[in-house]
Enzyme design. Structure first.
Site, PDB file in Angstrom:
ATOM      1  N   PRO A  65       0.827  -1.219   0.000  1.00 22.23           N
ATOM      2  CA  PRO A  65       0.000   0.000   0.000  1.00 22.23           C
ATOM      3  C   PRO A  65       0.850   1.254   0.000  1.00 22.23           C
ATOM      4  O   PRO A  65       1.794   1.386   0.792  1.00 22.23           O
ATOM      5  CB  PRO A  65      -0.814  -0.137   1.284  1.00 22.23           C
ATOM      6  CG  PRO A  65      -0.936  -1.612   1.473  1.00 22.23           C
ATOM      7  CD  PRO A  65       0.369  -2.192   1.002  1.00 22.23           C
ATOM      8  N   CYS A  66       0.508   2.198  -0.899  1.00 24.48           N
ATOM      9  CA  CYS A  66       1.367   3.369  -1.117  1.00 24.48           C
ATOM     10  C   CYS A  66       0.964   4.583  -0.291  1.00 24.48           C
ATOM     11  O   CYS A  66       1.689   5.572  -0.261  1.00 24.48           O
ATOM     12  CB  CYS A  66       1.366   3.747  -2.596  1.00 24.48           C
ATOM     13  SG  CYS A  66      -0.257   4.273  -3.212  1.00 24.48           S
ATOM     14  N   GLN A  67      -0.179   4.534   0.390  1.00 15.51           N
ATOM     15  CA  GLN A  67      -0.667   5.720   1.085  1.00 15.51           C
ATOM     16  C   GLN A  67       0.325   6.292   2.111  1.00 15.51           C
ATOM     17  O   GLN A  67       0.401   7.518   2.268  1.00 15.51           O
ATOM     18  CB  GLN A  67      -2.003   5.423   1.772  1.00 15.51           C
ATOM     19  CG  GLN A  67      -3.163   5.237   0.811  1.00 15.51           C
ATOM     20  CD  GLN A  67      -3.275   3.798   0.296  1.00 15.51           C
ATOM     21  OE1 GLN A  67      -2.392   2.985   0.540  1.00 15.51           O
ATOM     22  NE2 GLN A  67      -4.355   3.503  -0.392  1.00 15.51           N
ATOM     23  N   PHE A  92       3.333   6.773   1.805  1.00 14.82           N
ATOM     24  CA  PHE A  92       4.399   7.508   1.131  1.00 14.82           C
ATOM     25  C   PHE A  92       3.893   8.397  -0.002  1.00 14.82           C
ATOM     26  O   PHE A  92       4.666   9.112  -0.616  1.00 14.82           O
ATOM     27  CB  PHE A  92       5.432   6.517   0.568  1.00 14.82           C
ATOM     28  CG  PHE A  92       5.890   5.509   1.577  1.00 14.82           C
ATOM     29  CD1 PHE A  92       6.842   5.843   2.514  1.00 14.82           C
ATOM     30  CD2 PHE A  92       5.330   4.246   1.615  1.00 14.82           C
ATOM     31  CE1 PHE A  92       7.254   4.924   3.466  1.00 14.82           C
ATOM     32  CE2 PHE A  92       5.731   3.315   2.562  1.00 14.82           C
ATOM     33  CZ  PHE A  92       6.689   3.660   3.495  1.00 14.82           C
TER      34      PHE A  92
END
Length: 401
Positions: free
Chosen positions: A79-81, A83
């Site tokens: 999950p990229c949230q 960063f």
């Protein structure tokens, strides 16, 4: 070759990996809607995902002992949230940071190689130490964090481990190569910058570098304003040369680029009718979505450039970017099918859920064909390493005890 897919989403990276010749042993994703997308395509017999072993749930709760040994590739985009530029930038303090879980799974499965994808924001200066910490953990997955350590203390110990050189060859180690990539440079009709972290197990003795870019903006300018082939191909009148690129285009006329042109939104949408026309009904997921508006910082994607980065979500900040700018200057939202084209999903692949939900799946996805390019380069190296290892293995003569 066998692979495992983590954080699979709607299946973009997994499909690319499968196209590169890997067979998925497990495809793990926590989001129900994304799992339904993969499962429903499988039930309908879509060949790329038919028979996939899809597990809906947290990767930390999966029984990794059930997978067995001999995994060639582990792939996934945590999950990229934590960063993302649009997120809260909590990194290691964000409960959605799944890099620790990813490292743990690498340690458990000991794959010959891994591909980890994430947002460009991971490389921001404010995350510099944590980014290096992630790379070191993936390099030395068996040098785990002690109960008494915080992440900074563990980071410093990993740095010492690397500097000493003692860990190399004395346990599970990986040669890790991180690369910041613009998807448009690889023929994806979207300016999507992402970090790929690729690692090969040290005993494979692989030297690898990210595939060379095949497409460029210069080649697009040449195609549009020097040769004019772009406009001929689309059967439309050439647009005026942009003033800011006049001198650049003159130079390109003398020194043509040796790459292919960036693919544009217009290229991606060839053959798709206007979503408000009656012909649109014959294409799955190609329905007009009302309500698109321009506001500061969110102006949509011009037809004759690669699309801006598709973002997860519908209205608001993500939706403001997930728009097409028509030839008359007005805007409308991309349909799900148009967004899928931009993410290089095949037309036969359908998405489960509302427009907002499916746009979230697409905004989070890895472009299928970019995944294939990266995975194919990894597969080539793994196959070569296997051949070399077999060639160097002594063969016993018949009748010799």
């Amino acid at each position: 070759m066998k692979c495992v897919e983590l954080y699979a989403g709607a299946g973009g990276l997994a499909m690319g990996v499968h196209l590169a010749g890997f067979e998925p042993q497990a495809v793990v994703e926590w989001d129900k809607w994304a799992c339904d997308t993969i499962r429903e395509n499988g039930v309908c017999g879509y060949p790329l995902v038919a028979g996939w072993n899809v597990h809906e749930g947290d990767v930390r709760a999966f029984d990794w002992e059930s997978i067995g040994e001999g995994i060639d590739l582990l792939a996934g985009g945590p999950p990229c949230q934590p960063f993302s530029v649009g997120g809260k930038h909590k990194a290691h303090d964000d409960s959605r940071d799944m890099f620790p879980a990813t490292v743990d799974i690498v340690r458990r499965l000991r794959p010959r190689a891994f591909i980890v994808e994430n947002v460009k924001g991971l490389t921001r200066s404010s995350f510099a130490n944590y980014y290096q910490y992630i790379l070191l953990q993936l390099t030395f997955p068996e040098v785990g964090k002690r109960n008494s350590e915080d992440w900074l203390s563990h980071f410093h110990r990993l740095q010492k481990e690397k500097a000493s050189g003692k860990a190399i060859g004395n346990g599970l180690t990986y040669n890790v190569v991180p690369t910041l990539v613009n998807a448009a440079d690889y023929g994806i009709p979207q300016k999507r910058e992402r970090v790929f972290v690729v690692g090969f197990r040290a005993d494979q003795e692989v030297e690898w570098s990210f595939p060379k870019a095949t497409h460029s903006f210069d080649a697009l300018l040449y195609d549009q304003f020097v040769s004019g082939e772009y406009w001929k191909r689309h059967g439309i009148k050439q647009l005026p040369i942009p003033e800011k690129h006049i001198s650049r285009i003159r130079k390109l006329g003398m020194f043509p680029p040796d790459t292919l042109p960036w693919k544009t939104v217009r290229d991606a949408l060839v053959g798709l009718p206007d979503p408000e026309s009656t012909m649109a009904k014959i294409f799955p997921d190609h329905r007009f979505q009302d309500g698109a508006k321009v506001y500061p910082g969110h102006t949509g994607s011009p037809l004759d450039l690669p699309a801006k980065t598709l973002k997860a979500g519908g209205h608001g900040v993500p939706g403001g970017e997930n728009m097409l700018v028509r030839e008359d200057g007005s805007v409308r939202y991309f349909t799900v099918r148009e967004a899928a084209r931009i993410q290089t999903f095949p037309d036969g692949y359908r998405f489960h859920g509302s427009w907002t939900e499916t746009m979230r799946q697409l905004g989070n996805a890895v472009p299928v064909m970019l995944g294939r390019i990266v995975a194919a380069s990894v597969a080539e190296k793994l196959a070569l390493a296997q051949m070399q290892q077999l060639a160097s293995t002594p063969v016993k003569a018949k009748g010799v005890a």
